[in-house]
Design a protein around this motif. Sequence first.
Motif, PDB file in Angstrom:
ATOM      1  N   ASN A 197     -58.792 -18.864  27.678  1.00 37.90           N
ATOM      2  CA  ASN A 197     -57.998 -19.957  28.244  1.00 37.90           C
ATOM      3  C   ASN A 197     -56.530 -19.561  28.400  1.00 37.90           C
ATOM      4  O   ASN A 197     -55.918 -19.814  29.446  1.00 37.90           O
ATOM      5  N   ALA A 198     -55.966 -18.925  27.385  1.00 37.08           N
ATOM      6  CA  ALA A 198     -54.551 -18.554  27.445  1.00 37.08           C
ATOM      7  C   ALA A 198     -54.284 -17.529  28.544  1.00 37.08           C
ATOM      8  O   ALA A 198     -53.361 -17.688  29.359  1.00 37.08           O
ATOM      9  N   LEU A 199     -55.094 -16.477  28.607  1.00 39.74           N
ATOM     10  CA  LEU A 199     -54.882 -15.421  29.599  1.00 39.74           C
ATOM     11  C   LEU A 199     -55.129 -15.927  31.019  1.00 39.74           C
ATOM     12  O   LEU A 199     -54.424 -15.527  31.961  1.00 39.74           O
ATOM     13  N   SER A 200     -56.108 -16.806  31.182  1.00 36.75           N
ATOM     14  CA  SER A 200     -56.395 -17.350  32.513  1.00 36.75           C
ATOM     15  C   SER A 200     -55.214 -18.150  33.051  1.00 36.75           C
ATOM     16  O   SER A 200     -54.838 -18.033  34.225  1.00 36.75           O
ATOM     17  N   VAL A 201     -54.620 -18.964  32.197  1.00 38.11           N
ATOM     18  CA  VAL A 201     -53.473 -19.766  32.630  1.00 38.11           C
ATOM     19  C   VAL A 201     -52.308 -18.859  33.015  1.00 38.11           C
ATOM     20  O   VAL A 201     -51.622 -19.088  34.017  1.00 38.11           O
ATOM     21  N   VAL A 202     -52.082 -17.810  32.246  1.00 37.20           N
ATOM     22  CA  VAL A 202     -50.978 -16.887  32.534  1.00 37.20           C
ATOM     23  C   VAL A 202     -51.115 -16.297  33.932  1.00 37.20           C
ATOM     24  O   VAL A 202     -50.174 -16.330  34.743  1.00 37.20           O
ATOM     25  N   LYS A 215     -46.398 -23.866  40.281  1.00 37.68           N
ATOM     26  CA  LYS A 215     -47.203 -24.200  39.112  1.00 37.68           C
ATOM     27  C   LYS A 215     -46.620 -23.534  37.867  1.00 37.68           C
ATOM     28  O   LYS A 215     -46.221 -22.382  37.901  1.00 37.68           O
ATOM     29  N   GLN A 216     -46.580 -24.286  36.785  1.00 36.67           N
ATOM     30  CA  GLN A 216     -46.099 -23.756  35.512  1.00 36.67           C
ATOM     31  C   GLN A 216     -47.104 -24.090  34.421  1.00 36.67           C
ATOM     32  O   GLN A 216     -47.756 -25.140  34.452  1.00 36.67           O
ATOM     33  N   ALA A 217     -47.221 -23.188  33.467  1.00 39.56           N
ATOM     34  CA  ALA A 217     -48.162 -23.406  32.372  1.00 39.56           C
ATOM     35  C   ALA A 217     -47.622 -24.458  31.416  1.00 39.56           C
ATOM     36  O   ALA A 217     -46.496 -24.361  30.950  1.00 39.56           O
ATOM     37  N   ASN A 218     -48.429 -25.477  31.159  1.00 36.23           N
ATOM     38  CA  ASN A 218     -48.086 -26.480  30.163  1.00 36.23           C
ATOM     39  C   ASN A 218     -48.759 -26.077  28.855  1.00 36.23           C
ATOM     40  O   ASN A 218     -49.889 -26.456  28.572  1.00 36.23           O
ATOM     41  N   TRP A 219     -48.035 -25.271  28.068  1.00 34.56           N
ATOM     42  CA  TRP A 219     -48.647 -24.682  26.881  1.00 34.56           C
ATOM     43  C   TRP A 219     -48.978 -25.721  25.818  1.00 34.56           C
ATOM     44  O   TRP A 219     -49.934 -25.545  25.054  1.00 34.56           O
ATOM     45  N   ARG A 220     -48.227 -26.798  25.772  1.00 34.48           N
ATOM     46  CA  ARG A 220     -48.551 -27.849  24.803  1.00 34.48           C
ATOM     47  C   ARG A 220     -49.909 -28.464  25.121  1.00 34.48           C
ATOM     48  O   ARG A 220     -50.737 -28.697  24.226  1.00 34.48           O
ATOM     49  N   ILE A 274     -57.327 -26.641  23.416  1.00 28.89           N
ATOM     50  CA  ILE A 274     -58.020 -25.639  22.612  1.00 28.89           C
ATOM     51  C   ILE A 274     -58.371 -26.212  21.241  1.00 28.89           C
ATOM     52  O   ILE A 274     -59.498 -26.051  20.747  1.00 28.89           O
ATOM     53  N   LEU A 275     -57.412 -26.904  20.631  1.00 25.85           N
ATOM     54  CA  LEU A 275     -57.639 -27.448  19.293  1.00 25.85           C
ATOM     55  C   LEU A 275     -58.674 -28.574  19.302  1.00 25.85           C
ATOM     56  O   LEU A 275     -59.292 -28.856  18.279  1.00 25.85           O
ATOM     57  N   ARG A 276     -58.833 -29.224  20.465  1.00 23.41           N
ATOM     58  CA  ARG A 276     -59.837 -30.297  20.581  1.00 23.41           C
ATOM     59  C   ARG A 276     -61.170 -29.783  21.117  1.00 23.41           C
ATOM     60  O   ARG A 276     -62.118 -30.565  21.244  1.00 23.41           O
ATOM     61  N   ASN A 277     -61.259 -28.505  21.426  1.00 25.66           N
ATOM     62  CA  ASN A 277     -62.493 -27.956  21.979  1.00 25.66           C
ATOM     63  C   ASN A 277     -63.630 -28.125  20.969  1.00 25.66           C
ATOM     64  O   ASN A 277     -63.511 -27.703  19.815  1.00 25.66           O
TER      65      ASN A 277
END
Length: 315
Positions: A143-148, A157-162, A168-171
Motif C-alpha cells: 500500500n505504501a509503495l503503490s501510493v508513492v 494528486k498528493q499522498a494522504n499518509w494519515r 492499514i491499521l484498520r485492515n
Amino acid sequence: MNLTSLFLHTLETTLPVFAMVFIGLGLRRAGWIDTAFINTASALVFKATLPTLVFLSIVQADLESAFNPALLGYYLVATLGSFLLAWQWARWRVAREDRGVYVQGAFRGNCGIVGLALAANLYGDYGLSAGGILLGAVIISYNALSVVVLTTYQPGKQANWRSILHDILRNPLILAVLAAIPVAWSGVTLPNWIETSGQYFASLTMPLALLCIGGTLSLHAIRSDSRVAFSASVMKMAVLPALATTGAWLAGFEGQELGLMFLFFASPTAAASFVMVKALGGNDRLAANIVALTTLLASITVTAGIFILRVTVGA
C-alpha cells in the motif's frame, strides 16, 4: 520420484486453485454470478472469512517455525528492490503518464488470495500460518509503495499518509494477525465449538475468493491490450519472481521458506491495484488489463516455477 511424476504432482497442487478462477470466469459468462454477487462475496471474504482463516491458522500454528524475522526481513527488502527495478525500467520504456500504473502492476501481487491458497495447497498448515504472518508485511509495504509511485505521476494528486496509515491499521487482515499472535504465544486453547465453527466459516474463503477473481476477468479487455500491459505482466510473473527467489536461495533460504516466498513473489497482480488507480484518476484500463493478463499467465508461470524449484532445490 521421476520428472513426470514430479510434474504431475506439481499440477495437482496448482490446478485446483486456477481451476476455481476459470470456473468463476465461466459462471460469470453464463450469467450464474453477477457484479452484485462478486461485490458482496468479495467484501465477505476481505472483512470476515479471510481474517478468520488467518487468525485460526496462526493460533493453531507452531510459532517457532511460522514466525521467521529473517524471512519477513528478506521479503521486505526484495519487495523494495522489485519496486525500484520496475520503476527504473518504466522510466526507460513507458510513457510518463502510465509509469505509476505500470510499476504498481509489476510488483504488487495478490498474496492474500492466490498466494495464500497456493501456500495452503503446497505446505498445509505451515503455508497458512507463515503466509498469514507474512501478509502483514505485504499489506503495509504494497500500500505504501503503490501510493508513492502513483501520486508521483498523477498531476495534482498528493499522498494522504494519515488516511493511508488509518486504512492499514484498520485492515481486517492486519487486525487478525495482531490478534492471533498473542493468543498463539499464550498457549490458550479455543473451545472446540468455537474452533469448529470458525473452520466452517473460514473454509468459505478460498472458493469464494477465487470465483470472484475469475468473475472479474475481462477477455475483451485483454484482446484490446497494449504492449505496456504485456510488458508489466512479464515483469510481474517471470522477471521479478525469478530474481527475488534466486536472491532468497543465495541468501540461504531453502525448503518451505523458499517455496513460500516464491509463491508470494509469483502471485498475479492484486485486484486492489485497479481500485487504487481508479481512485487516483490514472489509466484504469491499463491497470485492469495487467490484473487480467497476470491472472491468466499465473497458471503457467507458477506451475513452472514450483516444478523448477522442486527439481533443482527440492523446495
